[in-house]
Design a protein around this motif. Structure first.
Motif, mmCIF file in Angstrom:
data_model
loop_
_atom_site.group_PDB
_atom_site.id
_atom_site.type_symbol
_atom_site.label_atom_id
_atom_site.label_comp_id
_atom_site.label_asym_id
_atom_site.label_seq_id
_atom_site.Cartn_x
_atom_site.Cartn_y
_atom_site.Cartn_z
ATOM 1 N N ASP A 151 0.825 -1.208 0.000
ATOM 2 C CA ASP A 151 0.000 0.000 0.000
ATOM 3 C C ASP A 151 0.855 1.253 0.000
ATOM 4 N N VAL A 152 1.915 1.245 0.783
ATOM 5 C CA VAL A 152 2.844 2.383 0.803
ATOM 6 C C VAL A 152 3.471 2.558 -0.581
ATOM 7 N N ALA A 153 3.859 1.445 -1.200
ATOM 8 C CA ALA A 153 4.461 1.500 -2.534
ATOM 9 C C ALA A 153 3.488 2.070 -3.563
ATOM 10 N N THR A 154 2.219 1.689 -3.482
ATOM 11 C CA THR A 154 1.218 2.193 -4.429
ATOM 12 C C THR A 154 1.047 3.697 -4.291
ATOM 13 N N ARG A 155 0.966 4.188 -3.054
ATOM 14 C CA ARG A 155 0.820 5.637 -2.851
ATOM 15 C C ARG A 155 2.049 6.379 -3.359
ATOM 16 N N ALA A 156 3.231 5.806 -3.151
ATOM 17 C CA ALA A 156 4.453 6.448 -3.649
ATOM 18 C C ALA A 156 4.467 6.483 -5.169
ATOM 19 N N ARG A 157 4.033 5.399 -5.798
ATOM 20 C CA ARG A 157 4.012 5.345 -7.264
ATOM 21 C C ARG A 157 3.103 6.431 -7.844
ATOM 22 N N VAL A 158 1.930 6.622 -7.214
ATOM 23 C CA VAL A 158 0.987 7.651 -7.663
ATOM 24 C C VAL A 158 1.608 9.043 -7.508
ATOM 25 N N ALA A 159 2.221 9.296 -6.353
ATOM 26 C CA ALA A 159 2.817 10.604 -6.105
ATOM 27 C C ALA A 159 3.977 10.880 -7.055
ATOM 28 N N LEU A 160 4.814 9.871 -7.281
ATOM 29 C CA LEU A 160 5.927 10.040 -8.217
ATOM 30 C C LEU A 160 5.412 10.328 -9.618
#
Length: 375
Positions: A151-160
């Motif tokens: 979940d943390v990785a998904t949010r980071a991917r969206v922000a990036l």
């Protein structure tokens, strides 16, 4: 103020304070909007709460944007799964993910000493802010970042993506690195570790650098920089009392039921518990002697405090208290924890109590070894 003005003001403050020293990273900090990596909000500590309670600050809060550009670490997840939007009111659980204060992120990136064309492995994507800074400096195709929490990785991917970056993001155990894209010129970890994994050494080019925060279960930690040789990494501590949440596989086990600590005889010790456990450097030295011990404070029937070290794995323990100016200890289990701590700390003192920046740390097939200069 608008977000670009707040970002410029943060860069100015860090530069004037000497916490941002190089043109490449100044340009990255000016370009990367930190608030994009905090769209989901963050938690703030409830003042005066003990144990600590947290309450959410969401993006529609009047103070949210300005606080994104303070030089502060911001908790973004508690209890392993709970994010700010999940909470109404407050919650009393331990933080498990955060956005590190910008000055520390940038200090570490400067200490990493990257150069044009370098490939970097980042352990712990987190919000993705530091990943974006790396992408701005080196290019997306030169950055691989590993995050254990999907979940943390998904949010980071969206922000990036919102910032125009698409580095190689991997969901997995960062302690194993990421062999398919190795070798790397630089490896950097944004989590604390007990020991530098062999996979990081094996995946970093000879002559490359590894930057990581070495910690333990007494929670004294220090940022270390290693140079990789053939199967070995040699390093030193950089100072500054850097602290990160431990990598999830390196977190201590639950304490469970305490042993019967009335079953051992009490005797004097030449090392007061506060002398070893309250001071940061002394605690780091004590941690070297008892790397699997955890520390808790208990209240005795008479209201006095008792300091307890406990190694859950083998059942060793030490209980310390003060009585009329004397330091007393009881010990049990297969190892005498406090004897080991006392010997280590007293030897360090006899060598002049050198600061952590003078310590050396070597990691290789024989394990991890930390030493300090002797007289």
């Amino acid at each position: 103020m608008k977000d670009d003005e707040l970002r410029a003001d943060l860069v100015r403050r860090l530069t004037e304070a000497g916490r941002l020293r190089t043109a490449h990273w100044r340009a990255a900090a000016e370009a990367v909007p930190r608030h994009e990596f905090l769209r989901g909000g963050f938690f703030e500590r409830v003042p005066g709460s003990s144990p600590t309670w947290w309450r959410p600050v969401l993006a529609d809060d009047d103070t949210w944007l300005e606080r994104c550009y303070r030089d502060e670490s911001l908790v973004t997840q508690v209890a392993g799964t709970i994010v700010p939007s999940d909470v109404r009111g407050g919650i009393c659980r331990a933080p498990t993910s955060s956005s590190t204060m910008p000055s520390l992120v940038l200090r570490m990136l400067e200490d990493l000493q990257v150069a044009d064309g370098h490939r970097v492995l980042e352990i712990g994507t987190g919000t993705g802010y530091s990943t974006a800074l790396l992408c701005h400096r080196l290019g997306d195709d030169r950055v691989t970042s590993v995050e254990v929490d999907p979940d943390v990785a998904t949010r980071a991917r969206v922000a990036l993506g919102a910032c125009g970056h698409a580095p190689e993001l991997v969901v997995g155990d960062g302690l194993a690195g990421y062999a398919p894209s190795a070798p790397y010129d630089r490896t950097i970890a944004t989590c604390g570790i007990l020991e530098v994994p062999g996979d990081w050494i094996g995946q970093t080019r000879r002559g490359g650098r590894i930057l990581a925060t070495v910690s333990g279960w007494l929670y004294a930690s220090e940022l270390a920089c290693f140079t990789v040789e053939e199967g070995i990494a040699r390093g030193r501590f950089l100072g500054g009392r850097v602290s990160f949440m431990l990598a999830r596989p390196h977190r201590p086990p639950p304490l469970g039921c305490l042993p019967d600590m009335s079953s051992a005889d009490e005797g004097p010790t030449g090392l007061a518990p506060h002398a070893a456990l309250d001071d940061w450097t002394s605690r780091f030295v004590a941690q070297l002697a008892a790397p699997r011990a955890q520390h808790i404070t208990l209240t005795r029937e008479d209201g006095s405090a008792e300091e307890v070290l406990l190694d859950v794995a083998d059942g060793s323990w030490a209980a310390l208290r003060q009585d009329k100016g004397r330091s007393l200890v009881r010990q049990g289990g297969p190892a005498r924890l406090w004897d080991a701590v006392e010997e280590h700390v007293q030897r360090w003192r006899a060598d002049g109590s050198p600061c952590l920046e003078r310590f050396s740390i070597t990691v290789g097939p024989g394990g991890q070894r930390t030493t300090w200069p002797t007289r």
